[in-house]
Design a protein around this motif. Structure first.
Motif, mmCIF file in Angstrom:
data_model
loop_
_atom_site.group_PDB
_atom_site.id
_atom_site.type_symbol
_atom_site.label_atom_id
_atom_site.label_comp_id
_atom_site.label_asym_id
_atom_site.label_seq_id
_atom_site.Cartn_x
_atom_site.Cartn_y
_atom_site.Cartn_z
ATOM 1 N N VAL A 164 -32.676 -15.048 -9.836
ATOM 2 C CA VAL A 164 -33.881 -15.092 -9.106
ATOM 3 C C VAL A 164 -33.739 -14.341 -7.956
ATOM 4 O O VAL A 164 -32.800 -14.334 -7.146
ATOM 5 C CB VAL A 164 -34.161 -16.426 -8.518
ATOM 6 C CG1 VAL A 164 -35.144 -16.721 -7.583
ATOM 7 C CG2 VAL A 164 -34.350 -17.594 -9.795
ATOM 8 N N GLU A 165 -34.434 -13.280 -7.731
ATOM 9 C CA GLU A 165 -34.363 -12.608 -6.396
ATOM 10 C C GLU A 165 -35.538 -12.068 -5.824
ATOM 11 O O GLU A 165 -36.595 -11.988 -6.646
ATOM 12 C CB GLU A 165 -33.505 -11.342 -6.800
ATOM 13 C CG GLU A 165 -34.037 -10.324 -7.891
ATOM 14 C CD GLU A 165 -33.176 -9.109 -7.992
ATOM 15 O OE1 GLU A 165 -32.136 -8.959 -7.975
ATOM 16 O OE2 GLU A 165 -33.826 -7.978 -8.087
ATOM 17 N N GLU A 166 -35.853 -11.700 -4.640
ATOM 18 C CA GLU A 166 -36.875 -11.345 -4.088
ATOM 19 C C GLU A 166 -37.059 -9.954 -4.346
ATOM 20 O O GLU A 166 -36.923 -9.035 -3.445
ATOM 21 C CB GLU A 166 -37.054 -11.663 -2.456
ATOM 22 C CG GLU A 166 -36.955 -13.241 -2.396
ATOM 23 C CD GLU A 166 -38.332 -13.927 -2.908
ATOM 24 O OE1 GLU A 166 -39.422 -13.478 -3.001
ATOM 25 O OE2 GLU A 166 -37.707 -14.754 -3.595
ATOM 26 N N GLY A 167 -37.533 -9.620 -5.437
ATOM 27 C CA GLY A 167 -37.595 -8.236 -5.910
ATOM 28 C C GLY A 167 -37.813 -7.990 -7.312
ATOM 29 O O GLY A 167 -37.781 -9.145 -8.025
ATOM 30 N N ALA A 181 -40.830 -15.653 -14.293
ATOM 31 C CA ALA A 181 -40.060 -15.188 -13.131
ATOM 32 C C ALA A 181 -39.844 -16.167 -12.125
ATOM 33 O O ALA A 181 -40.120 -15.891 -11.054
ATOM 34 C CB ALA A 181 -40.564 -13.897 -12.748
ATOM 35 N N SER A 182 -40.181 -17.381 -12.529
ATOM 36 C CA SER A 182 -40.183 -18.490 -11.335
ATOM 37 C C SER A 182 -39.075 -18.538 -10.533
ATOM 38 O O SER A 182 -37.921 -18.116 -11.030
ATOM 39 C CB SER A 182 -40.361 -19.908 -12.301
ATOM 40 O OG SER A 182 -40.736 -20.899 -11.173
ATOM 41 N N GLY A 225 -41.161 -18.896 -31.654
ATOM 42 C CA GLY A 225 -40.589 -17.787 -32.184
ATOM 43 C C GLY A 225 -40.523 -16.285 -31.372
ATOM 44 O O GLY A 225 -40.350 -15.442 -31.756
ATOM 45 N N LEU A 226 -40.831 -16.681 -30.203
ATOM 46 C CA LEU A 226 -41.069 -15.306 -29.091
ATOM 47 C C LEU A 226 -39.947 -15.401 -28.466
ATOM 48 O O LEU A 226 -39.274 -16.252 -27.610
ATOM 49 C CB LEU A 226 -42.267 -15.818 -28.241
ATOM 50 C CG LEU A 226 -43.028 -14.601 -27.617
ATOM 51 C CD1 LEU A 226 -43.725 -14.009 -28.783
ATOM 52 C CD2 LEU A 226 -44.135 -15.423 -26.874
ATOM 53 N N PRO A 227 -39.295 -14.184 -28.006
ATOM 54 C CA PRO A 227 -38.234 -13.711 -27.181
ATOM 55 C C PRO A 227 -38.774 -14.212 -25.586
ATOM 56 O O PRO A 227 -39.807 -14.026 -25.350
ATOM 57 C CB PRO A 227 -37.880 -12.484 -27.297
ATOM 58 C CG PRO A 227 -38.654 -11.950 -28.606
ATOM 59 C CD PRO A 227 -40.011 -12.935 -28.874
ATOM 60 N N VAL A 228 -37.891 -14.561 -24.804
ATOM 61 C CA VAL A 228 -38.059 -14.961 -23.467
ATOM 62 C C VAL A 228 -37.324 -13.971 -22.534
ATOM 63 O O VAL A 228 -36.174 -13.659 -22.784
ATOM 64 C CB VAL A 228 -37.948 -16.234 -23.163
ATOM 65 C CG1 VAL A 228 -38.995 -17.294 -24.015
ATOM 66 C CG2 VAL A 228 -36.636 -16.968 -23.284
ATOM 67 N N LEU A 229 -37.941 -13.722 -21.186
ATOM 68 C CA LEU A 229 -37.294 -13.236 -20.353
ATOM 69 C C LEU A 229 -37.476 -13.818 -19.144
ATOM 70 O O LEU A 229 -38.674 -13.886 -18.584
ATOM 71 C CB LEU A 229 -37.546 -11.519 -20.091
ATOM 72 C CG LEU A 229 -37.244 -10.910 -18.624
ATOM 73 C CD1 LEU A 229 -35.975 -10.658 -18.681
ATOM 74 C CD2 LEU A 229 -37.976 -9.564 -18.670
ATOM 75 N N VAL A 230 -36.540 -14.666 -18.435
ATOM 76 C CA VAL A 230 -36.688 -16.021 -17.874
ATOM 77 C C VAL A 230 -35.774 -15.738 -16.536
ATOM 78 O O VAL A 230 -34.520 -15.100 -16.557
ATOM 79 C CB VAL A 230 -36.508 -17.167 -18.291
ATOM 80 C CG1 VAL A 230 -37.776 -17.285 -19.428
ATOM 81 C CG2 VAL A 230 -35.161 -17.487 -18.810
ATOM 82 N N THR A 231 -36.130 -16.123 -15.550
ATOM 83 C CA THR A 231 -35.162 -16.060 -14.355
ATOM 84 C C THR A 231 -34.184 -17.531 -14.431
ATOM 85 O O THR A 231 -34.618 -18.447 -14.846
ATOM 86 C CB THR A 231 -35.760 -16.345 -12.997
ATOM 87 O OG1 THR A 231 -36.965 -17.124 -13.068
ATOM 88 C CG2 THR A 231 -36.306 -14.939 -12.586
ATOM 89 N N ARG A 232 -32.837 -17.390 -13.871
ATOM 90 C CA ARG A 232 -32.010 -18.772 -13.691
ATOM 91 C C ARG A 232 -32.655 -19.489 -12.613
ATOM 92 O O ARG A 232 -32.155 -19.532 -11.552
ATOM 93 C CB ARG A 232 -30.882 -18.038 -13.461
ATOM 94 C CG ARG A 232 -30.058 -17.267 -14.581
ATOM 95 C CD ARG A 232 -28.748 -17.006 -14.129
ATOM 96 N NE ARG A 232 -28.330 -15.991 -15.084
ATOM 97 C CZ ARG A 232 -27.773 -16.229 -16.280
ATOM 98 N NH1 ARG A 232 -27.858 -17.377 -16.672
ATOM 99 N NH2 ARG A 232 -27.220 -15.086 -17.083
ATOM 100 N N CYS A 233 -33.534 -20.199 -12.927
ATOM 101 C CA CYS A 233 -34.484 -20.802 -11.713
ATOM 102 C C CYS A 233 -34.133 -22.363 -11.932
ATOM 103 O O CYS A 233 -34.897 -23.300 -11.595
ATOM 104 C CB CYS A 233 -36.188 -20.771 -11.921
ATOM 105 S SG CYS A 233 -36.671 -20.907 -13.298
ATOM 106 N N GLY A 234 -33.071 -22.580 -12.582
ATOM 107 C CA GLY A 234 -32.913 -24.205 -12.791
ATOM 108 C C GLY A 234 -33.179 -24.859 -14.050
ATOM 109 O O GLY A 234 -32.042 -24.596 -15.000
#
Lengths: 180, 399
Positions: free
Chosen positions: B345-348, B300-301, B317-326
């Motif tokens: 990316v959000e403050e929440g 969640a960077s 081989g691991l799925p990822v849940l990531v923020t659009r942080c660059g």
């Protein structure tokens, strides 16, 4: 017991590296002595029971001058503030007593008394380190794990023959190209 | 692979140690990928910051260096290379120019004032490794620099550091940024060097793959610093909300950082202490094994120049849940939905919770982890990285 590895971490700036290396040394069946200053500042970094700890701060406190300094800088002023601080000025006196300790006694201890005593041959950090380790104990490897340890390490090495010196356990076996 | 007789030096402030097992893992990966076929020596010029009087430390260190580094001593490292640990003790300072000069000075002391005896020098991080290398090579030794730093904005705000960076860009044989988030501020600051700034990515090993594919998204994993910059506080909040819907969910946080105590407290307040494991700092090989024991990497960077862990997780081989942080937008471009789910990316915690629900709903058929892995291997695999580096070093594709 195999080799004796002394891990010098006097500055305390890289505690994790020092504690990890010490743990690895004893895990490999060797003897580890961790030389630090003020173990109370290491509470966030657990040190294995199998690692011998030498606390330079404790050794320094055993110096003869310490009770005198403690008396002059702390006990006499504290007593004086207590005697004077009665009745309506009690609160003021208590605050003044803490401010004395914080603003006068502690800086004087650090900047005047400690440098003075550390100039005495027997009280220099490397002498305390030698006393803590045991003057006749053989040191096979000396690891210097932080910048605050460098002056003590350099002084210690002037008077002791240590076969291997490095900045971490991983590099204790380092060799020059073509060596061995 | 053809043998390159060339002697290559890698100068880097970042390389994994017991103090920071993850710091510079990407430099180690680069050494692992490009070392074979060369005679490579790594100079790990690690900054050892302190707030004590500098003179006694520096004078003692000069004596110690004579003992530990004359001659230079190495131990084996990745890729058949060798590494020497060369601490750079320095007073803590916000001045990047001072840090760079100290790097140059210490490297010079270790080399006893002689030029680095190498055919090619590749440095990491411009104003530390790069400046140190340039100050210590002979006139005919080409210096290449890879920039990874996320602090370029602050550095370029300091006139003396900015001037040194400009000079560095003039003098290097090749300059590479690991992503657009790194190259953009440099191009903005030095438009006259625009054509000299290339992109070259961090390598990732694809040797390791989960033996058993993920079957459900229950065991969440985070690997990195426990800091606000990494958004770990929002990750914990999001986890607690998802855990309320599915009590079988667990979260493992690997790493340490300033938020540690606060997160432990918050996990208790949220009633998820039992489901959250604080695994502390783990060596990189152990972190790789953790990919085997978990179902989903959540990252969640707020900002990443590259985001190596995300690519490593996909490689495993691991799925990822990531923020659009660059970095992740670049690394996962074109395969976002194959690899997992990206959220803003959000403050929440809303975006992460919604992202998790979407991912869970389309798992497994809506993902193509094998395709994501293939594409990433082609972009960031060792073979690609080695080919790129050998091209710029030796002027031809010998990979």
């Amino acid at each position: 017991m195999g080799e004796h590895v002394v891990i010098l971490a006097e500055g305390g700036q890289r505690k994790r590296a020092a504690a990890t290396d010490a743990e690895r040394v004893v895990a490999d069946g060797n003897e580890a002595t961790l030389v630090l200053r003020q173990r109370s500042k290491w509470l966030d970094e657990p040190i294995s029971d199998r690692v011998r700890v030498v606390d330079l701060h404790d050794l320094e406190k055993q110096e003869r001058w310490m009770p005198v300094e403690w008396l002059l800088l702390v006990r006499v002023p504290r007593f004086a503030f207590k005697v004077v601080g009665v009745g309506p000025i009690k609160g003021f006196s208590q605050r003044a007593s803490s401010a004395w300790r914080r603003r006068v006694a502690n800086p004087l201890h650090r900047r005047v008394f400690l440098p003075m005593v550390r100039r005495r041959a027997g009280s220099r950090p490397e002498s305390l380190m030698e006393r803590g380790i045991g003057a006749r104990t053989v040191v096979d490897v000396l690891l210097i794990t932080d910048p605050g340890s460098m002056p003590t390490a350099a002084d210690f090495l002037e008077h002791h023959d240590v076969p291997r010196v490095a900045y971490s356990l991983d590099h204790a076996e380092a060799t020059a190209i073509g060596e061995r | 692979m053809t043998n390159h007789p060339s002697k290559v030096a890698v100068v880097t402030p970042w390389y994994p140690t017991a103090q920071h097992p993850f710091r510079g893992a990407f430099v180690q990966a680069m050494v692992d990928a490009t070392g074979p076929g060369t005679d490579m020596s790594v100079f790990h010029c690690e900054e050892w910051g302190h707030r004590q009087p500098a003179a006694p430390i520096e004078s003692a260190y000069a004596k110690l260096l004579a003992r530990t580094h004359h001659p230079l001593r190495f131990v084996p490292t990745a890729g058949g290379a060798r590494v020497t640990q060369l601490p750079v003790p320095l007073s803590v300072t916000p001045r990047y120019a001072e840090v760079a000069k100290r790097h140059a000075e210490v490297l010079g002391q270790a080399l006893q004032g002689k030029p680095m005896p190498f055919d090619i020098v590749h440095a990491h991080v411009g104003l530390s490794g790069g400046w140190g290398a340039l100050a210590n090579v002979g006139p005919d030794t080409p210096v290449h620099v890879t920039e990874h730093a996320s602090f370029l904005g602050k550095l370029l705000d300091q006139p003396d550091a900015r001037e040194m960076y400009d000079e560095l860009l003039h003098r290097v044989a090749g300059f590479y940024a690991v992503g657009e988030r790194v190259s953009r501020p440099l191009i903005d600051a030095f438009p006259h060097h625009k054509d000299r700034i290339e992109l070259i990515t961090n390598p990732v090993s694809f040797e390791y793959e989960r033996p058993v594919p993920v079957t459900e998204l229950r065991r969440w994993l985070y690997v990195g610093t426990l800091s606000q910059l990494k958004g770990v506080n929002w990750l914990l909040e999001a986890f607690a909300r998802c855990h309320a819907e599915d009590p079988a969910l667990t979260l493992t946080l690997v790493g340490d950082g300033p938020l540690h105590a606060e997160l432990v407290e918050r996990a208790a307040a949220l009633g998820v202490s039992e489901a959250v494991t604080f695994a502390g700092v783990q060596p990189p090989d152990r972190a790789l094994l953790l990919f085997r024991e978990h179902d989903l990497l959540v990252h969640a960077s707020r900002f990443e120049t590259f985001g190596m862990t995300i690519v490593e997780a996909s490689a495993a081989g691991l799925p990822v849940l990531v923020t659009r942080c660059g970095g992740p937008q670049e690394s996962l471009a074109g395969i976002e939905s194959d690899a997992g789910e990206m959220v803003e990316v959000e403050e929440g915690s809303d975006a992460l919770v919604d992202g998790y629900r979407r991912l869970r709903d389309r798992f497994p058929d809506g993902l193509d982890l094998a395709r994501a892995r293939r594409v990433l291997d082609d972009r960031y695999g060792y073979a690609t990285t080695a080919r790129e580096h050998h091209r710029v070093w030796f002027g031809e594709d010998r990979g």
